[in-house]
Design a protein around this motif. Structure first.
Motif, PDB file in Angstrom:
ATOM      1  N   THR A 333       0.832  -1.209   0.000  1.00  0.00           N
ATOM      2  CA  THR A 333       0.000   0.000   0.000  1.00  0.00           C
ATOM      3  C   THR A 333       0.867   1.262   0.000  1.00  0.00           C
ATOM      4  O   THR A 333       0.347   2.373   0.067  1.00  0.00           O
ATOM      5  N   ARG A 334       2.155   1.094  -0.068  1.00  0.00           N
ATOM      6  CA  ARG A 334       3.064   2.246  -0.095  1.00  0.00           C
ATOM      7  C   ARG A 334       2.959   2.978  -1.429  1.00  0.00           C
ATOM      8  O   ARG A 334       2.595   2.384  -2.445  1.00  0.00           O
ATOM      9  N   PRO A 335       3.311   4.263  -1.469  1.00  0.00           N
ATOM     10  CA  PRO A 335       3.193   5.045  -2.709  1.00  0.00           C
ATOM     11  C   PRO A 335       3.999   4.450  -3.860  1.00  0.00           C
ATOM     12  O   PRO A 335       5.078   3.871  -3.656  1.00  0.00           O
ATOM     13  N   GLY A 336       3.466   4.611  -5.070  1.00  0.00           N
ATOM     14  CA  GLY A 336       4.126   4.055  -6.246  1.00  0.00           C
ATOM     15  C   GLY A 336       5.517   4.593  -6.476  1.00  0.00           C
ATOM     16  O   GLY A 336       6.401   3.870  -6.966  1.00  0.00           O
ATOM     17  N   ARG A 337       5.759   5.854  -6.114  1.00  0.00           N
ATOM     18  CA  ARG A 337       7.088   6.434  -6.376  1.00  0.00           C
ATOM     19  C   ARG A 337       8.180   5.754  -5.555  1.00  0.00           C
ATOM     20  O   ARG A 337       9.351   5.769  -5.955  1.00  0.00           O
ATOM     21  N   LEU A 338       7.810   5.146  -4.429  1.00  0.00           N
ATOM     22  CA  LEU A 338       8.803   4.396  -3.654  1.00  0.00           C
ATOM     23  C   LEU A 338       9.312   3.201  -4.456  1.00  0.00           C
ATOM     24  O   LEU A 338      10.517   2.923  -4.517  1.00  0.00           O
ATOM     25  N   TRP A 339       8.374   2.502  -5.123  1.00  0.00           N
ATOM     26  CA  TRP A 339       8.750   1.331  -5.914  1.00  0.00           C
ATOM     27  C   TRP A 339       9.469   1.735  -7.198  1.00  0.00           C
ATOM     28  O   TRP A 339      10.344   1.012  -7.685  1.00  0.00           O
ATOM     29  N   SER A 340       9.121   2.891  -7.752  1.00  0.00           N
ATOM     30  CA  SER A 340       9.851   3.394  -8.927  1.00  0.00           C
ATOM     31  C   SER A 340      11.283   3.733  -8.562  1.00  0.00           C
ATOM     32  O   SER A 340      12.203   3.554  -9.372  1.00  0.00           O
ATOM     33  N   THR A 341      11.497   4.232  -7.352  1.00  0.00           N
ATOM     34  CA  THR A 341      12.856   4.531  -6.895  1.00  0.00           C
ATOM     35  C   THR A 341      13.685   3.255  -6.784  1.00  0.00           C
ATOM     36  O   THR A 341      14.847   3.202  -7.218  1.00  0.00           O
ATOM     37  N   LEU A 342      13.087   2.221  -6.216  1.00  0.00           N
ATOM     38  CA  LEU A 342      13.768   0.919  -6.160  1.00  0.00           C
ATOM     39  C   LEU A 342      14.140   0.453  -7.555  1.00  0.00           C
ATOM     40  O   LEU A 342      15.261  -0.022  -7.807  1.00  0.00           O
ATOM     41  N   SER A 343      13.207   0.607  -8.483  1.00  0.00           N
ATOM     42  CA  SER A 343      13.439   0.162  -9.853  1.00  0.00           C
ATOM     43  C   SER A 343      14.574   0.945 -10.519  1.00  0.00           C
ATOM     44  O   SER A 343      15.323   0.399 -11.324  1.00  0.00           O
ATOM     45  N   LEU A 344      14.699   2.207 -10.179  1.00  0.00           N
ATOM     46  CA  LEU A 344      15.774   3.027 -10.737  1.00  0.00           C
ATOM     47  C   LEU A 344      17.142   2.453 -10.357  1.00  0.00           C
ATOM     48  O   LEU A 344      18.043   2.345 -11.200  1.00  0.00           O
ATOM     49  N   PHE A 345      17.303   2.063  -9.107  1.00  0.00           N
ATOM     50  CA  PHE A 345      18.584   1.491  -8.666  1.00  0.00           C
ATOM     51  C   PHE A 345      18.864   0.154  -9.358  1.00  0.00           C
ATOM     52  O   PHE A 345      20.012  -0.143  -9.709  1.00  0.00           O
ATOM     53  N   ILE A 346      17.825  -0.626  -9.566  1.00  0.00           N
ATOM     54  CA  ILE A 346      18.012  -1.902 -10.271  1.00  0.00           C
ATOM     55  C   ILE A 346      18.428  -1.656 -11.721  1.00  0.00           C
ATOM     56  O   ILE A 346      19.297  -2.346 -12.261  1.00  0.00           O
ATOM     57  N   MET A 347      17.827  -0.652 -12.364  1.00  0.00           N
ATOM     58  CA  MET A 347      18.186  -0.332 -13.744  1.00  0.00           C
ATOM     59  C   MET A 347      19.643   0.106 -13.863  1.00  0.00           C
ATOM     60  O   MET A 347      20.335  -0.238 -14.832  1.00  0.00           O
ATOM     61  N   ILE A 348      20.105   0.866 -12.908  1.00  0.00           N
ATOM     62  CA  ILE A 348      21.517   1.269 -12.910  1.00  0.00           C
ATOM     63  C   ILE A 348      22.414   0.035 -12.870  1.00  0.00           C
ATOM     64  O   ILE A 348      23.405  -0.072 -13.601  1.00  0.00           O
ATOM     65  N   THR A 349      22.047  -0.932 -12.033  1.00  0.00           N
ATOM     66  CA  THR A 349      22.826  -2.173 -11.918  1.00  0.00           C
ATOM     67  C   THR A 349      22.879  -2.922 -13.240  1.00  0.00           C
ATOM     68  O   THR A 349      23.946  -3.400 -13.667  1.00  0.00           O
ATOM     69  N   PHE A 350      21.738  -3.031 -13.928  1.00  0.00           N
ATOM     70  CA  PHE A 350      21.706  -3.759 -15.194  1.00  0.00           C
ATOM     71  C   PHE A 350      22.486  -3.021 -16.284  1.00  0.00           C
ATOM     72  O   PHE A 350      23.125  -3.650 -17.133  1.00  0.00           O
ATOM     73  N   ALA A 351      22.426  -1.693 -16.291  1.00  0.00           N
ATOM     74  CA  ALA A 351      23.204  -0.936 -17.281  1.00  0.00           C
ATOM     75  C   ALA A 351      24.693  -1.184 -17.095  1.00  0.00           C
ATOM     76  O   ALA A 351      25.437  -1.352 -18.076  1.00  0.00           O
ATOM     77  N   LEU A 352      25.133  -1.244 -15.847  1.00  0.00           N
ATOM     78  CA  LEU A 352      26.541  -1.531 -15.575  1.00  0.00           C
ATOM     79  C   LEU A 352      26.907  -2.954 -15.984  1.00  0.00           C
ATOM     80  O   LEU A 352      28.009  -3.215 -16.466  1.00  0.00           O
ATOM     81  N   LEU A 353      25.955  -3.877 -15.827  1.00  0.00           N
ATOM     82  CA  LEU A 353      26.193  -5.271 -16.231  1.00  0.00           C
ATOM     83  C   LEU A 353      26.457  -5.373 -17.729  1.00  0.00           C
ATOM     84  O   LEU A 353      27.358  -6.105 -18.167  1.00  0.00           O
ATOM     85  N   PHE A 354      25.698  -4.618 -18.534  1.00  0.00           N
ATOM     86  CA  PHE A 354      25.849  -4.725 -19.983  1.00  0.00           C
ATOM     87  C   PHE A 354      27.135  -4.072 -20.497  1.00  0.00           C
ATOM     88  O   PHE A 354      27.488  -4.252 -21.663  1.00  0.00           O
TER      89      PHE A 354
END
Length: 450
Positions: A333-354
């Motif tokens: 039930t937490r705000p959507g922007r909290l989960w978008s922030t988590l997703s941003l950090f994951i995307m950074i990780t995947f960009a570094l992987l590639f």
């Protein structure tokens, strides 16, 4: 004169600051994720085109145009046909649903689908994000990690505060930048041509060993569009946020023509690069290499803005859609922007992987398209069964399709010294996943409800 190169960039940063302060979103899901369903046809159409073609358009397609001329026109025709099929046959059930994710609409086993989608999106989105950072490094130098982090900081500023409304506003700005810069580059590069150096481009490839083999390229374009615009939460968010179903259909069909015209523009840029003074341009990103070596500050400044906008458009779209998936997956039930922030950090990780994986593929188009197939093949198969054989989709079919799509793609990518052309891979993975999704519904007498 070098200062001139940064004037357009600072103007663009000013636009980001303006949108950050003026476009705000309440934390409710309908507001943050769906812009209160108030988008019109043009807004949705421009947002979809900007988001899907940004990095690919400015980096990948000029490379394809320089290497193969206009043979990718068959892929673009497939895009148009594929999106029309989605608009006519697939879209209605998703649009009429009031659920947070399209996977909740498809199946009661939506958490399986959502987990698979997150894997697919982080792989494909991470590639596009990495490619944008790669091109910025080409233009400005410095460590690649720095540009990946700076793009993330800018995206966080407006997308996490303004939600889908802010993303759509920035997408419209980015659409103008992409089209305007493409037209300018075509005229600029054509002005230096002479009849002695020019030769006609290719439009058809009849070599079945190539991924550009025209019949397979056309079919792959159709299948890719069904996956990207029918089974992908990311691009569908804009379509599902329109005021009416008819507007949703129109915006989806128009996006096929818009993407085809825009990509054709940058294929033309790549084709014209063959006839410039530099004959050793980086084959993976020739346009950025040309701009860097041409020593024209204003051109460098305009292209810098284009690359920054392209990278941001890819990233803001991905973290927004995956944020909705995380919220659904966790039942939070937490705000959507909290989960978008988590997703941003994951995307950074995947960009570094590639950064470490990109050497295996001959060009960025093969890297992007090949990476999408691991999960997208399964999603396409499941979505097709859901649309045409809804009574036959059950939990076993969902799991079987995801496993089959992943296995077929893994074999095509890694079982041979050179990966199977991605056009063949997408067809094999999608068709195999469709059969795997459908078969359990016939084998088991009473399929579990979808």
């Amino acid at each position: 004169m070098e200062v001139v190169a940064f004037v357009p960039f600072f103007l663009y940063l000013g636009t980001i600051v303006l949108v950050t302060f003026l476009v705000r979103s309440r934390p409710e899901d309908t507001e943050y994720f769906f812009a209160a369903k108030k988008l019109n046809t043009v807004q949705a159409f421009l947002s979809v085109v900007s988001s899907e073609t940004s990095v690919a358009t400015t980096v990948i397609f000029p490379a394809a145009g320089m290497k193969n001329g206009f043979v990718l026109i068959w892929l673009l025709l497939g895009y148009i046909v594929g999106r029309t099929i989605v608009a006519l046959f697939y879209l209605r059930a998703l649009y009429q649903s009031s659920r947070l994710t399209i996977y909740q609409t498809m199946s009661v086993h939506h958490r399986i689908l959502e987990t698979a989608y997150l894997a697919a999106k982080y792989i494909s989105g991470g590639v596009r994000y990495f490619v944008g950072g790669y091109a910025l490094q080409q233009l400005l130098g410095g460590p690649l990690v720095l540009w990946i982090l700076l793009v993330a900081a800018c995206v966080a500023a407006y997308s996490l505060t303004g939600g889908l409304k802010a993303v759509v506003v920035m997408d419209q700005v980015q659409s103008i930048l992409i089209v305007g810069t493409g037209i300018f580059l075509c005229f600029f590069l054509a002005s230096g041509l002479t009849s002695a150096t020019f030769h006609a481009p290719a439009f058809v490839d009849w070599n079945p060993k190539n991924y550009t083999f025209s019949p397979i390229l056309f079919l792959a374009g159709i299948i890719v569009s069904i996956g990207s615009h029918g089974a992908d939460q990311d691009l569908l968010l804009r379509i599902l946020s329109t005021r009416t179903f008819n507007k949703a259909q129109r915006s989806l069909i128009l996006s096929g023509f818009g993407a085809a015209l825009l990509i054709s523009l940058y294929l033309s840029v790549g084709f014209l690069l063959q006839f410039q003074a530099f004959n050793t341009l980086d084959p993976k990103s020739p346009l950025a290499d040309y701009v860097m070596r041409s020593h024209l500050p204003l051109l460098k400044g305009i292209f810098l803005v284009l690359l920054a906008a392209a990278a941001m458009s890819s990233l803001d779209s991905t973290i927004h859609s995956t944020g909705a998936i995380w919220k659904s997956l966790t039942g939070s039930t937490r705000p959507g922007r909290l989960w978008s922030t988590l997703s941003l950090f994951i995307m950074i990780t995947f960009a570094l992987l590639f950064m470490n994986l990109q050497e295996r593929h001959p060009d960025f188009l093969a890297l992007c398209m090949g990476s999408m197939n691991y999960v997208n093949g399964g999603l396409i198969g499941i979505f097709t069964v859901f649309t045409f054989f809804p009574g036959r989709l059950n939990a076993y079919g969902v799991i079987s399709a995801l496993i089959m799509g992943f296995m077929v793609t893994s074999v095509c990518e890694w079982a041979f010294s050179v990966p199977v052309p991605w056009t063949y891979t997408v067809l094999l993975a999608s068709f195999s996943a469709f059969l795997a999704a459908l078969a359990p519904g016939y084998i088991i007498e009473r399929p579990s409800p979808i």
